[in-house]
Design a protein around this motif. Structure first.
Motif, PDB file in Angstrom:
ATOM      1  N   ASP A   1       0.817  -1.214   0.000  1.00 52.13           N
ATOM      2  CA  ASP A   1       0.000   0.000   0.000  1.00 52.13           C
ATOM      3  C   ASP A   1       0.852   1.266   0.000  1.00 52.13           C
ATOM      4  O   ASP A   1       0.329   2.358  -0.122  1.00 52.13           O
ATOM      5  CB  ASP A   1      -0.909   0.029   1.235  1.00 52.13           C
ATOM      6  N   THR A   2       2.139   1.111   0.183  1.00 53.12           N
ATOM      7  CA  THR A   2       3.010   2.272   0.323  1.00 53.12           C
ATOM      8  C   THR A   2       3.560   2.785  -1.008  1.00 53.12           C
ATOM      9  O   THR A   2       4.259   3.792  -1.013  1.00 53.12           O
ATOM     10  CB  THR A   2       4.197   1.937   1.251  1.00 53.12           C
ATOM     11  N   LEU A   3       3.259   2.121  -2.109  1.00 53.91           N
ATOM     12  CA  LEU A   3       3.690   2.601  -3.418  1.00 53.91           C
ATOM     13  C   LEU A   3       2.737   3.720  -3.827  1.00 53.91           C
ATOM     14  O   LEU A   3       1.559   3.488  -4.067  1.00 53.91           O
ATOM     15  CB  LEU A   3       3.685   1.477  -4.450  1.00 53.91           C
ATOM     16  N   GLN A   4       3.237   4.939  -3.861  1.00 52.45           N
ATOM     17  CA  GLN A   4       2.399   6.112  -4.083  1.00 52.45           C
ATOM     18  C   GLN A   4       2.391   6.596  -5.526  1.00 52.45           C
ATOM     19  O   GLN A   4       1.427   7.188  -5.964  1.00 52.45           O
ATOM     20  CB  GLN A   4       2.881   7.274  -3.194  1.00 52.45           C
ATOM     21  N   GLU A   5       3.466   6.338  -6.244  1.00 46.42           N
ATOM     22  CA  GLU A   5       3.597   6.971  -7.555  1.00 46.42           C
ATOM     23  C   GLU A   5       4.284   6.026  -8.531  1.00 46.42           C
ATOM     24  O   GLU A   5       5.224   5.325  -8.177  1.00 46.42           O
ATOM     25  CB  GLU A   5       4.436   8.247  -7.391  1.00 46.42           C
ATOM     26  N   ILE A   6       3.789   6.029  -9.766  1.00 44.39           N
ATOM     27  CA  ILE A   6       4.411   5.280 -10.847  1.00 44.39           C
ATOM     28  C   ILE A   6       4.707   6.275 -11.964  1.00 44.39           C
ATOM     29  O   ILE A   6       3.812   6.966 -12.450  1.00 44.39           O
ATOM     30  CB  ILE A   6       3.494   4.153 -11.368  1.00 44.39           C
ATOM     31  N   ARG A   7       5.987   6.364 -12.317  1.00 45.98           N
ATOM     32  CA  ARG A   7       6.405   7.287 -13.368  1.00 45.98           C
ATOM     33  C   ARG A   7       6.878   6.501 -14.584  1.00 45.98           C
ATOM     34  O   ARG A   7       7.448   5.426 -14.450  1.00 45.98           O
ATOM     35  CB  ARG A   7       7.559   8.167 -12.873  1.00 45.98           C
ATOM     36  N   PHE A   8       6.641   7.055 -15.748  1.00 50.08           N
ATOM     37  CA  PHE A   8       7.129   6.477 -16.997  1.00 50.08           C
ATOM     38  C   PHE A   8       8.272   7.342 -17.498  1.00 50.08           C
ATOM     39  O   PHE A   8       8.146   8.554 -17.581  1.00 50.08           O
ATOM     40  CB  PHE A   8       6.024   6.431 -18.050  1.00 50.08           C
ATOM     41  N   GLN A   9       9.361   6.712 -17.844  1.00 51.37           N
ATOM     42  CA  GLN A   9      10.492   7.402 -18.474  1.00 51.37           C
ATOM     43  C   GLN A   9      10.677   6.776 -19.843  1.00 51.37           C
ATOM     44  O   GLN A   9      11.137   5.645 -19.968  1.00 51.37           O
ATOM     45  CB  GLN A   9      11.752   7.248 -17.632  1.00 51.37           C
ATOM     46  N   ILE A  10      10.281   7.500 -20.870  1.00 48.66           N
ATOM     47  CA  ILE A  10      10.365   7.003 -22.233  1.00 48.66           C
ATOM     48  C   ILE A  10      11.775   7.271 -22.745  1.00 48.66           C
ATOM     49  O   ILE A  10      12.202   8.412 -22.842  1.00 48.66           O
ATOM     50  CB  ILE A  10       9.310   7.667 -23.140  1.00 48.66           C
ATOM     51  N   GLU A  11      12.489   6.187 -23.058  1.00 49.28           N
ATOM     52  CA  GLU A  11      13.870   6.309 -23.512  1.00 49.28           C
ATOM     53  C   GLU A  11      13.993   6.252 -25.031  1.00 49.28           C
ATOM     54  O   GLU A  11      14.967   6.723 -25.581  1.00 49.28           O
ATOM     55  CB  GLU A  11      14.725   5.218 -22.876  1.00 49.28           C
ATOM     56  N   ALA A  12      13.031   5.649 -25.705  1.00 53.12           N
ATOM     57  CA  ALA A  12      13.111   5.555 -27.159  1.00 53.12           C
ATOM     58  C   ALA A  12      11.708   5.399 -27.728  1.00 53.12           C
ATOM     59  O   ALA A  12      10.811   4.889 -27.075  1.00 53.12           O
ATOM     60  CB  ALA A  12      13.976   4.375 -27.578  1.00 53.12           C
ATOM     61  N   LEU A  13      11.552   5.837 -28.946  1.00 52.28           N
ATOM     62  CA  LEU A  13      10.321   5.630 -29.695  1.00 52.28           C
ATOM     63  C   LEU A  13      10.581   4.471 -30.639  1.00 52.28           C
ATOM     64  O   LEU A  13      11.437   4.554 -31.514  1.00 52.28           O
ATOM     65  CB  LEU A  13       9.951   6.891 -30.472  1.00 52.28           C
ATOM     66  N   SER A  14       9.877   3.381 -30.444  1.00 53.01           N
ATOM     67  CA  SER A  14      10.182   2.176 -31.216  1.00 53.01           C
ATOM     68  C   SER A  14       9.186   1.964 -32.345  1.00 53.01           C
ATOM     69  O   SER A  14       8.510   0.966 -32.419  1.00 53.01           O
ATOM     70  CB  SER A  14      10.208   0.958 -30.296  1.00 53.01           C
ATOM     71  N   SER A  15       9.086   2.931 -33.224  1.00 51.20           N
ATOM     72  CA  SER A  15       8.292   2.760 -34.442  1.00 51.20           C
ATOM     73  C   SER A  15       9.250   2.821 -35.620  1.00 51.20           C
ATOM     74  O   SER A  15      10.386   3.231 -35.501  1.00 51.20           O
ATOM     75  CB  SER A  15       7.236   3.858 -34.555  1.00 51.20           C
ATOM     76  N   GLU A  16       8.791   2.443 -36.774  1.00 49.91           N
ATOM     77  CA  GLU A  16       9.666   2.452 -37.934  1.00 49.91           C
ATOM     78  C   GLU A  16       9.831   3.874 -38.449  1.00 49.91           C
ATOM     79  O   GLU A  16       8.864   4.570 -38.719  1.00 49.91           O
ATOM     80  CB  GLU A  16       9.104   1.557 -39.030  1.00 49.91           C
TER      81      GLU A  16
END
Length: 175
Positions: A138-153
């Protein structure tokens, strides 16, 4: 002016001879003292409330604490993220600030289908619910996304044909 003149007591007597000069010097001393005090308070707060990396999250139970490792949390997170083919997670990092924990998901993103804000709004509640249900976290308060690359063609500059391999440091406009 050299150092010998500054060290001479006669220089300081002459400089502080009038009331105006003494008041001016006292005000300058007060400003420097306040700046030093604020710097010390800032350092203390940074030490007390700093964010630290951690390798596990403890779950408090009446019969004793459970410690859930980062690899177990990572496996649970990858199960949730398997439903979203647009995200490819490279690594997961856990951070601790006091008694609160946060998670950073370093991943590459495919621009096919939904956008990142819509996917993020779906992933976060599911992940928090899974961690709460499976491990009791219950102590996990935040989830962040760090986008390192765009994987499209991305097409080649010279031929216009899509490239077969995406570089890891692609530039993503608007992110």
């Amino acid at each position: 002016m050299n150092f010998a003149e500054w060290a001479d007591p006669e220089f300081w007597r002459q400089l502080l001879s009038s009331d105006f000069n003494r008041g001016y010097a006292a005000a300058i001393g007060l400003v420097f003292a306040l700046l030093l005090l604020l710097l010390i308070v800032k350092i203390i707060f940074k030490l007390i409330f700093r964010t630290r990396r951690c390798s596990a999250i403890p779950v408090h139970c009446p019969t004793g604490d459970l410690v859930v490792s980062r690899s177990a949390i990572e496996n649970a997170a990858r199960q949730v993220l398997a439903e979203f083919p647009q995200l490819a997670v490279r690594r997961i990092m856990l951070y601790r600030r006091g008694k609160r924990f946060s998670m950073t998901l370093c991943c590459s993103f495919s621009a096919e289908g939904k956008g990142l804000p819509a996917i993020s709004d779906e992933v976060k509640p599911r992940m928090l619910e899974m961690l709460r249900r499976v491990f009791g976290i219950d102590t996990l308060q935040e989830i962040r996304f760090q986008i390192e690359a765009l994987s499209s063609e991305i097409p080649h500059e010279e031929t216009g044909a899509p490239s077969e391999k995406q570089s890891d440091n692609a530039i993503v406009p608007g992110l």
